[in-house]
Scaffold this motif. Structure first.
Motif, PDB file in Angstrom:
ATOM      1  N   THR A 152       0.811  -1.221   0.000  1.00 42.40           N
ATOM      2  CA  THR A 152       0.000   0.000   0.000  1.00 42.40           C
ATOM      3  C   THR A 152       0.845   1.273   0.000  1.00 42.40           C
ATOM      4  OG1 THR A 152      -0.113  -0.115   2.421  1.00 42.40           O
ATOM      5  CG2 THR A 152      -1.922  -1.120   1.187  1.00 42.40           C
ATOM      6  N   THR A 153       2.160   1.129   0.007  1.00 43.74           N
ATOM      7  CA  THR A 153       3.036   2.299   0.101  1.00 43.74           C
ATOM      8  C   THR A 153       3.017   3.100  -1.201  1.00 43.74           C
ATOM      9  OG1 THR A 153       4.503   1.117   1.620  1.00 43.74           O
ATOM     10  CG2 THR A 153       5.377   3.089   0.574  1.00 43.74           C
ATOM     11  N   LYS A 154       2.924   4.411  -1.063  1.00 48.51           N
ATOM     12  CA  LYS A 154       2.999   5.325  -2.199  1.00 48.51           C
ATOM     13  C   LYS A 154       4.329   6.060  -2.171  1.00 48.51           C
ATOM     14  CE  LYS A 154      -1.213   4.311  -3.361  1.00 48.51           C
ATOM     15  NZ  LYS A 154      -1.446   3.420  -4.525  1.00 48.51           N
ATOM     16  N   ALA A 155       4.846   6.374  -3.352  1.00 46.61           N
ATOM     17  CA  ALA A 155       6.137   7.049  -3.430  1.00 46.61           C
ATOM     18  C   ALA A 155       6.109   8.377  -2.684  1.00 46.61           C
ATOM     19  CB  ALA A 155       6.524   7.262  -4.897  1.00 46.61           C
ATOM     20  N   SER A 156       4.973   9.065  -2.736  1.00 46.36           N
ATOM     21  CA  SER A 156       4.864  10.374  -2.080  1.00 46.36           C
ATOM     22  C   SER A 156       5.083  10.291  -0.575  1.00 46.36           C
ATOM     23  CB  SER A 156       3.494  10.999  -2.361  1.00 46.36           C
ATOM     24  OG  SER A 156       2.453  10.151  -1.896  1.00 46.36           O
ATOM     25  N   GLN A 157       4.809   9.104   0.013  1.00 42.24           N
ATOM     26  CA  GLN A 157       5.012   8.949   1.449  1.00 42.24           C
ATOM     27  C   GLN A 157       6.488   9.017   1.821  1.00 42.24           C
ATOM     28  OE1 GLN A 157       2.783   5.192   1.567  1.00 42.24           O
ATOM     29  NE2 GLN A 157       1.346   6.145   2.997  1.00 42.24           N
ATOM     30  N   GLY A 158       7.351   8.706   0.874  1.00 42.17           N
ATOM     31  CA  GLY A 158       8.776   8.832   1.132  1.00 42.17           C
ATOM     32  C   GLY A 158       9.221  10.280   1.173  1.00 42.17           C
ATOM     33  N   LEU A 159       8.435  11.164   0.549  1.00 43.59           N
ATOM     34  CA  LEU A 159       8.743  12.594   0.573  1.00 43.59           C
ATOM     35  C   LEU A 159       8.133  13.226   1.825  1.00 43.59           C
ATOM     36  CD1 LEU A 159       7.992  13.361  -3.187  1.00 43.59           C
ATOM     37  CD2 LEU A 159      10.105  12.491  -2.143  1.00 43.59           C
ATOM     38  N   TYR A 160       6.810  13.231   1.870  1.00 42.01           N
ATOM     39  CA  TYR A 160       6.116  13.764   3.046  1.00 42.01           C
ATOM     40  C   TYR A 160       4.643  13.414   2.942  1.00 42.01           C
ATOM     41  CZ  TYR A 160       4.322  17.500   0.011  1.00 42.01           C
ATOM     42  OH  TYR A 160       3.691  18.195  -0.988  1.00 42.01           O
ATOM     43  N   GLU A 161       3.938  13.571   4.054  1.00 39.52           N
ATOM     44  CA  GLU A 161       2.490  13.400   4.090  1.00 39.52           C
ATOM     45  C   GLU A 161       1.874  14.630   4.761  1.00 39.52           C
ATOM     46  OE1 GLU A 161       0.942   9.126   4.697  1.00 39.52           O
ATOM     47  OE2 GLU A 161       2.845   9.147   5.797  1.00 39.52           O
ATOM     48  N   TYR A 162       0.829  15.130   4.142  1.00 43.78           N
ATOM     49  CA  TYR A 162       0.109  16.300   4.664  1.00 43.78           C
ATOM     50  C   TYR A 162      -1.190  15.831   5.313  1.00 43.78           C
ATOM     51  CZ  TYR A 162      -2.835  20.496   4.598  1.00 43.78           C
ATOM     52  OH  TYR A 162      -3.678  21.510   4.942  1.00 43.78           O
ATOM     53  N   ASP A 163      -1.336  16.124   6.606  1.00 42.74           N
ATOM     54  CA  ASP A 163      -2.497  15.678   7.373  1.00 42.74           C
ATOM     55  C   ASP A 163      -3.569  16.758   7.369  1.00 42.74           C
ATOM     56  OD1 ASP A 163      -4.298  14.512   9.056  1.00 42.74           O
ATOM     57  OD2 ASP A 163      -2.880  14.123  10.689  1.00 42.74           O
ATOM     58  N   ALA A 164      -4.343  16.806   6.267  1.00 44.30           N
ATOM     59  CA  ALA A 164      -5.378  17.822   6.126  1.00 44.30           C
ATOM     60  C   ALA A 164      -6.531  17.600   7.103  1.00 44.30           C
ATOM     61  CB  ALA A 164      -5.909  17.820   4.687  1.00 44.30           C
ATOM     62  N   VAL A 165      -6.797  16.344   7.447  1.00 45.63           N
ATOM     63  CA  VAL A 165      -7.905  16.041   8.360  1.00 45.63           C
ATOM     64  C   VAL A 165      -7.636  16.626   9.742  1.00 45.63           C
ATOM     65  CG1 VAL A 165      -9.180  14.180   9.503  1.00 45.63           C
ATOM     66  CG2 VAL A 165      -8.547  13.969   7.088  1.00 45.63           C
ATOM     67  N   SER A 166      -6.411  16.434  10.233  1.00 41.28           N
ATOM     68  CA  SER A 166      -6.068  16.981  11.553  1.00 41.28           C
ATOM     69  C   SER A 166      -6.118  18.502  11.548  1.00 41.28           C
ATOM     70  CB  SER A 166      -4.672  16.517  11.978  1.00 41.28           C
ATOM     71  OG  SER A 166      -4.664  15.131  12.217  1.00 41.28           O
ATOM     72  N   ARG A 167      -5.701  19.103  10.446  1.00 43.29           N
ATOM     73  CA  ARG A 167      -5.736  20.573  10.369  1.00 43.29           C
ATOM     74  C   ARG A 167      -7.173  21.086  10.377  1.00 43.29           C
ATOM     75  NH1 ARG A 167      -3.325  24.676   5.727  1.00 43.29           N
ATOM     76  NH2 ARG A 167      -2.898  26.422   7.175  1.00 43.29           N
ATOM     77  N   LEU A 168      -8.054  20.389   9.671  1.00 38.96           N
ATOM     78  CA  LEU A 168      -9.459  20.784   9.666  1.00 38.96           C
ATOM     79  C   LEU A 168     -10.059  20.655  11.063  1.00 38.96           C
ATOM     80  CD1 LEU A 168     -12.090  21.564   8.241  1.00 38.96           C
ATOM     81  CD2 LEU A 168     -12.407  19.138   7.675  1.00 38.96           C
ATOM     82  N   ARG A 169      -9.741  19.560  11.734  1.00 42.88           N
ATOM     83  CA  ARG A 169     -10.271  19.357  13.082  1.00 42.88           C
ATOM     84  C   ARG A 169      -9.776  20.441  14.035  1.00 42.88           C
ATOM     85  NH1 ARG A 169      -7.729  14.746  14.499  1.00 42.88           N
ATOM     86  NH2 ARG A 169      -6.120  16.042  15.470  1.00 42.88           N
ATOM     87  N   ASP A 170      -8.479  20.770  13.935  1.00 45.71           N
ATOM     88  CA  ASP A 170      -7.921  21.788  14.824  1.00 45.71           C
ATOM     89  C   ASP A 170      -8.504  23.161  14.537  1.00 45.71           C
ATOM     90  OD1 ASP A 170      -6.426  19.849  16.016  1.00 45.71           O
ATOM     91  OD2 ASP A 170      -4.517  20.400  15.064  1.00 45.71           O
TER      92      ASP A 170
END
Length: 280
Positions: A62-80
């Motif tokens: 299930t690994t995506k190449a983009s995960q090796g760069l970074y991941e943006y947690d938009a859900v947590s930002r919306l909740r905050d």
């Protein structure tokens, strides 16, 4: 410093040449070979031999190449933002650095292991081409470009479960780890069990290689499995005489360390039954 065999790892001459060539060319070293032949351990030993930190990226289906760069947690930002948390004002609070980012921003040179790249989707290697070539990538959420301070030593392993794209292969230095011959395997065993007696080692490796050569095996036992088997033989304090049986007439002692599926166990049971029938 050049890589060579260490006290804990036996590297063949061609493997040593491949590692040092990849380091000199500053290209990723793509290592293929049977599972259990020491591909992952190679990266750890290279890091230790060169005195460099090791960053490990273990790839899953299930690994995506983009995960090796970074991941943006938009859900947590919306909740905050809904909770009025001041952290939302800085998007960097919601960016998780991947393994490539960690390797690129390291103050000194590191060894980056990308382990079992063939587990991921076929597009995974292609999605890393630019980043591995240019040693940089863009973070869209912040508008910054992350560039490697020092080009890392990159070791990529594959179990050959699927073909890798030609464009990716062109950018790598390739090495296939062949299964060790009896002499090399004996040297590997002695690294792990320095006090093993010669007679037991000879009897065990004779049985092991006879087993690997049986036609029809679904999964041939690997280096790591023969080491597990020998650990059990030593724990049981078995003598060489306990192992001196024809593989075709009986399952090896403690065979569960060597045979890992029911088809192969049944194959040996059939061979033993047929052998007993011929003897009768």
């Amino acid at each position: 410093m050049k890589f060579s065999s260490t006290a804990a790892y036996v590297a063949t001459d061609d493997l040593t040449v491949a590692v040092n060539a990849a380091v000199t060319l500053q290209r990723p070293l793509l290592v293929k070979g049977e599972p259990g032949t020491g591909k992952t351990e190679l990266a750890r030993q290279v890091a230790a031999a060169l005195g460099l930190p090791l960053i490990e990226w273990h790839v899953k289906s299930t690994t995506k190449a983009s995960q090796g760069l970074y991941e943006y947690d938009a859900v947590s930002r919306l909740r905050d933002s809904q909770l009025g948390d001041a952290r939302v004002n800085d998007v960097r609070n919601y960016i998780r650095k991947g393994k490539l980012w960690q390797a690129f921003e390291a103050e000194g040179r590191v060894v980056l292991l990308i382990d079992e790249i063939d587990k991921a989707d076929i597009e995974f290697p292609n999605d890393l081409l630019q980043e591995l070539d240019r040693m940089e990538f863009h973070v869209y959420e912040t508008g910054e470009t992350i560039r490697a301070k020092t080009r890392p030593v990159i070791i990529i392993t594959s179990n050959n479960e699927k073909d890798l794209p030609d464009a990716f292969l062109r950018r790598c230095f390739f090495h296939y780890i062949r299964f060790p011959d009896p002499e090399t395997l004996a040297a590997i065993v002695r690294v792990h069990f320095p006090t093993i007696k010669d007679q037991l080692l000879t009897a065990a490796l004779t049985t092991f290689f006879e087993l690997r050569e049986v036609p029809g095996l679904k999964k041939k036992p690997s280096t790591s499995e023969v080491l597990d088997w020998l650990r059990l033989l030593l724990a049981e304090d078995l003598a060489p005489e306990d192992l001196r049986k024809e593989v075709r007439t009986a399952l090896p002692r403690l065979h569960g360390a060597l045979l890992k599926n029911e088809q192969d166990v049944q194959l040996f049971e059939r061979l033993a039954f047929m052998a007993r029938g011929r003897q009768a």
